[in-house]
Design an enzyme around this catalytic site. Structure first.
Site, PDB file in Angstrom:
ATOM      1  N   GLU A 154      -4.888  -1.193  -0.426  1.00  0.00           N
ATOM      2  CA  GLU A 154      -4.572  -2.032   0.728  1.00  0.00           C
ATOM      3  C   GLU A 154      -5.724  -2.093   1.728  1.00  0.00           C
ATOM      4  O   GLU A 154      -6.273  -1.059   2.108  1.00  0.00           O
ATOM      5  CB  GLU A 154      -3.319  -1.469   1.408  1.00  0.00           C
ATOM      6  CG  GLU A 154      -2.825  -2.260   2.587  1.00  0.00           C
ATOM      7  CD  GLU A 154      -1.534  -1.677   3.142  1.00  0.00           C
ATOM      8  OE1 GLU A 154      -1.041  -2.209   4.151  1.00  0.00           O
ATOM      9  OE2 GLU A 154      -1.029  -0.683   2.573  1.00  0.00           O
ATOM     10  N   HIS A 156      -6.280  -2.555   5.283  1.00  0.00           N
ATOM     11  CA  HIS A 156      -5.371  -2.355   6.406  1.00  0.00           C
ATOM     12  C   HIS A 156      -6.181  -2.034   7.660  1.00  0.00           C
ATOM     13  O   HIS A 156      -7.147  -1.284   7.601  1.00  0.00           O
ATOM     14  CB  HIS A 156      -4.438  -1.183   6.052  1.00  0.00           C
ATOM     15  CG  HIS A 156      -3.343  -0.914   7.027  1.00  0.00           C
ATOM     16  ND1 HIS A 156      -3.565  -0.377   8.273  1.00  0.00           N
ATOM     17  CD2 HIS A 156      -2.003  -1.089   6.924  1.00  0.00           C
ATOM     18  CE1 HIS A 156      -2.406  -0.235   8.907  1.00  0.00           C
ATOM     19  NE2 HIS A 156      -1.446  -0.659   8.111  1.00  0.00           N
ATOM     20  N   ASP A 186      -3.494  -6.812   3.912  1.00  0.00           N
ATOM     21  CA  ASP A 186      -2.467  -6.664   4.939  1.00  0.00           C
ATOM     22  C   ASP A 186      -2.840  -7.617   6.067  1.00  0.00           C
ATOM     23  O   ASP A 186      -3.912  -7.499   6.664  1.00  0.00           O
ATOM     24  CB  ASP A 186      -2.442  -5.220   5.428  1.00  0.00           C
ATOM     25  CG  ASP A 186      -1.384  -4.955   6.480  1.00  0.00           C
ATOM     26  OD1 ASP A 186      -1.372  -5.680   7.489  1.00  0.00           O
ATOM     27  OD2 ASP A 186      -0.585  -4.019   6.299  1.00  0.00           O
ATOM     28  N   GLU A 271       6.301  -7.677   5.851  1.00  0.00           N
ATOM     29  CA  GLU A 271       6.354  -6.290   6.300  1.00  0.00           C
ATOM     30  C   GLU A 271       6.510  -6.307   7.811  1.00  0.00           C
ATOM     31  O   GLU A 271       5.537  -6.436   8.549  1.00  0.00           O
ATOM     32  CB  GLU A 271       5.091  -5.533   5.886  1.00  0.00           C
ATOM     33  CG  GLU A 271       5.159  -4.053   6.219  1.00  0.00           C
ATOM     34  CD  GLU A 271       3.889  -3.318   5.830  1.00  0.00           C
ATOM     35  OE1 GLU A 271       3.995  -2.329   5.095  1.00  0.00           O
ATOM     36  OE2 GLU A 271       2.799  -3.745   6.262  1.00  0.00           O
TER      37      GLU A 271
END
Length: 307
Positions: A154, A156, A186, A271
């Protein structure tokens, strides 16, 4: 625009319901809600959402498949951990990391997932990954191919797209020549203003999201175009959708334009990571999906207007 009309898959990560789990909802309730809001993809955290992880009962597995079939849900991404600080007094070895990843790959495949996101221990503030990651992942590439799973670390915040972290991932992909490895983006990377969370009763919470390194820049969505060929999955991170359906933090129109113009047809998995309060996630997820559907519909109706 319905899920079947969208140019991409629209799913939800059960992480969105963190404040409801064990308080107002069970895991099963959350899965029912994902289907009720019209999503078709289901993302989970292995340790957090599988009963008796890593050895769920046959009854749990049978119920998992029966429920997903009844609700029309496709397992998308399985979140796993390679906790390099797991052992007191020493780091994790590459062999141990490879074994942990193998365990989760096999369980993810057993449950029908196509993507595994290994959250690997980091060694710097900008999330530079522990050096064991390359060997741990490389040892599992053949298994991932056999299981038809793509391993996707990810990207992030506070990692930015133009960073040594991403360069290392892309160099690994180029060196191995594998198709079983790609980037998970993300969308919180692209926030246009910082969000301060409130609430949360869990004693382990560390801060409210405001303790951010001031030197980390805002990331232009244009940077996404440079890694789209390597991007296999989006966690559609968001914090707050206003009553009028706008998002003041994540530039969704720009993100969808870059991704879809690059030919992306994969998953956007919501999310929710806004205020730490029960009952908010279900409403916020519906607002976000309405927003994403409206943007996709506008694109479909007026494709020639885009530059």
């Amino acid at each position: 625009m319905t899920a079947h009309d969208l140019p991409f898959g629209l799913g939800v990560s059960l992480y969105s319901y963190t404040e409801d789990l064990g308080v107002t909802m069970t895991v099963e309730d959350c899965i029912e809600d994902v289907a009720d809001l019209g999503a078709t993809g289901l993302e989970i955290l292995g340790e957090g959402h599988i009963a008796d992880y890593p050895n769920p009962s046959s009854a749990w597995i049978d119920a998992w498949f029966a429920r997903n079939e009844r609700l029309g849900l496709t397992p998308t991404l399985y979140g796993s951990w390679i906790d390099t600080r797991r052992f007191p007094g020493r780091g994790m070895t590459a062999t141990e990391g490879a074994a942990q990843l193998e365990l989760d790959l096999r369980l993810a495949a057993q449950l029908g997932f196509s993507f595994v996101r290994p959250k690997i221990g980091v060694i710097t503030g900008d999330l530079q990954v522990d050096p064991i990651w390359q060997e741990a992942v490389e040892r599992n590439l053949e298994l991932a191919e056999d299981l038809s799973i793509v391993i996707c670390p990810e990207i992030h915040w506070p990692t930015v797209i133009k960073s040594p972290v991403v360069e290392e991932y892309l160099e690994f992909k180029d060196r191995t020549g594998t198709s079983q490895f790609g980037l998970l983006i993300d969308t919180g990377v692209f926030d246009v203003q910082r969000y301060s969370r409130r609430g949360g009763s869990a004693s382990f919470r560390m801060g409210d999201g405001t303790a951010r390194p001031p030197e980390v820049p805002f990331v232009p969505v244009a940077d996404l175009a440079e890694v789209m060929e390597h991007t296999v999955y989006f966690q559609a991170k968001f914090y707050e959708i206003e009553d009028d359906g706008t998002d003041l933090y994540i530039p969704w129109r720009q993100i969808l334009d870059v991704a879809l113009d690059a030919g992306y047809t994969g998953w956007f998995s919501s999310e929710y990571e806004g205020h730490h309060e029960p009952y908010r996630a279900a409403d916020q997820l519906r607002r976000q999906h309405a927003l994403l559907r409206s943007i996709a519909a506008e694109r479909a109706a007026a494709p020639a207007s885009r530059s």
